[in-house]
Enzyme design. Sequence first.
Site, PDB file in Angstrom:
ATOM      1  N   ASP A   1       6.857   3.580  -3.865  1.00 54.89           N
ATOM      2  CA  ASP A   1       7.687   2.395  -4.025  1.00 54.89           C
ATOM      3  C   ASP A   1       7.196   1.355  -3.008  1.00 54.89           C
ATOM      4  O   ASP A   1       6.413   1.673  -2.106  1.00 54.89           O
ATOM      5  CB  ASP A   1       9.149   2.775  -3.782  1.00 54.89           C
ATOM      6  N   PHE A   2       7.665   0.134  -3.147  1.00 52.79           N
ATOM      7  CA  PHE A   2       7.219  -0.934  -2.247  1.00 52.79           C
ATOM      8  C   PHE A   2       8.272  -1.248  -1.187  1.00 52.79           C
ATOM      9  O   PHE A   2       8.119  -0.897  -0.025  1.00 52.79           O
ATOM     10  CB  PHE A   2       6.874  -2.180  -3.074  1.00 52.79           C
ATOM     11  N   ASP A   3       9.375  -1.884  -1.604  1.00 54.02           N
ATOM     12  CA  ASP A   3      10.408  -2.285  -0.649  1.00 54.02           C
ATOM     13  C   ASP A   3      11.088  -1.063  -0.031  1.00 54.02           C
ATOM     14  O   ASP A   3      11.498  -0.139  -0.728  1.00 54.02           O
ATOM     15  CB  ASP A   3      11.461  -3.147  -1.347  1.00 54.02           C
TER      16      ASP A   3
ATOM     17  N   ASP B   1      12.508   5.329  -1.452  1.00 58.34           N
ATOM     18  CA  ASP B   1      13.694   5.247  -0.591  1.00 58.34           C
ATOM     19  C   ASP B   1      14.983   4.993  -1.354  1.00 58.34           C
ATOM     20  O   ASP B   1      16.071   5.150  -0.799  1.00 58.34           O
ATOM     21  CB  ASP B   1      13.518   4.122   0.424  1.00 58.34           C
TER      22      ASP B   1
END
Length: 263
Positions: free
Chosen positions: A30-32, A208
Amino acid sequence: MSAPAPGLDPELQRALVVVARAPRLLVTSDFDGVLAPLVDDPEASRPEPAALAALVALAELPGTSVGLVSGRARADLARLSGAPPSLHLVGSHGAEVDDSFAGGIDAAARDRLERLGLELARLVDGAAGVHLETKPSSVAVHVRRAAEEVGARVLAAVRSGPATWDGVHVTQGKSVVELAVLTADKGVAVAGLRAALDAGAPAVYLGDDVTDERAFARLVSGDVGVKVGAGDTLAGHRVAGTAEVVALLELLLAERHRSHPTG
């Protein structure tokens, strides 16, 4: 084995060493909240340079593929991450897998998306701190910057209103609810990347958010799932935050390079 990495428990380090030796490997994240620390302004989100550098270096190694799987629109993911073409970018929770997606939904879905946008704009009008993020197949309602009571009121109105419409698919996240006109999830996205690489290749997935649990649920024996931060999870491992993600990726890179040198 490389020197012990700070913030990583021994079991996770051993799992990374094992998976790094596989003939082919898929590394996905994932990124954020994983590569980029969470910030109040979505436009201010940027990856930790060391995390991105490790992923780019992994993608250059033999038999190694790297992907970013995000709820963001794919174009926004590309712009904010600064990821080079060697990284596979998947946006909108798996609905966007290439640049041609924008024209890929039918007329009925486009009509639903337009009606969703109009209704959500009406619902959030005057709600301080709430903002809409329009994507090629969905609209996300973000309340992270809103007062708690304002966010709760808006999300309740969304869930009891347009979230109940036929043909609308709901994804819950941290301080956000997303309404989509197509079905997609991160688990399907990771499975698709794996199939494109090699059906038998082990995968590493870092996430997350609540939406990442769908990816963790699709992992199989030999895979490594890592939850970043607190909260219930199906992942087999956990790290505290982005600093530990950097340590994890650098360890994986070192072990992968040891067993798959570029020459």
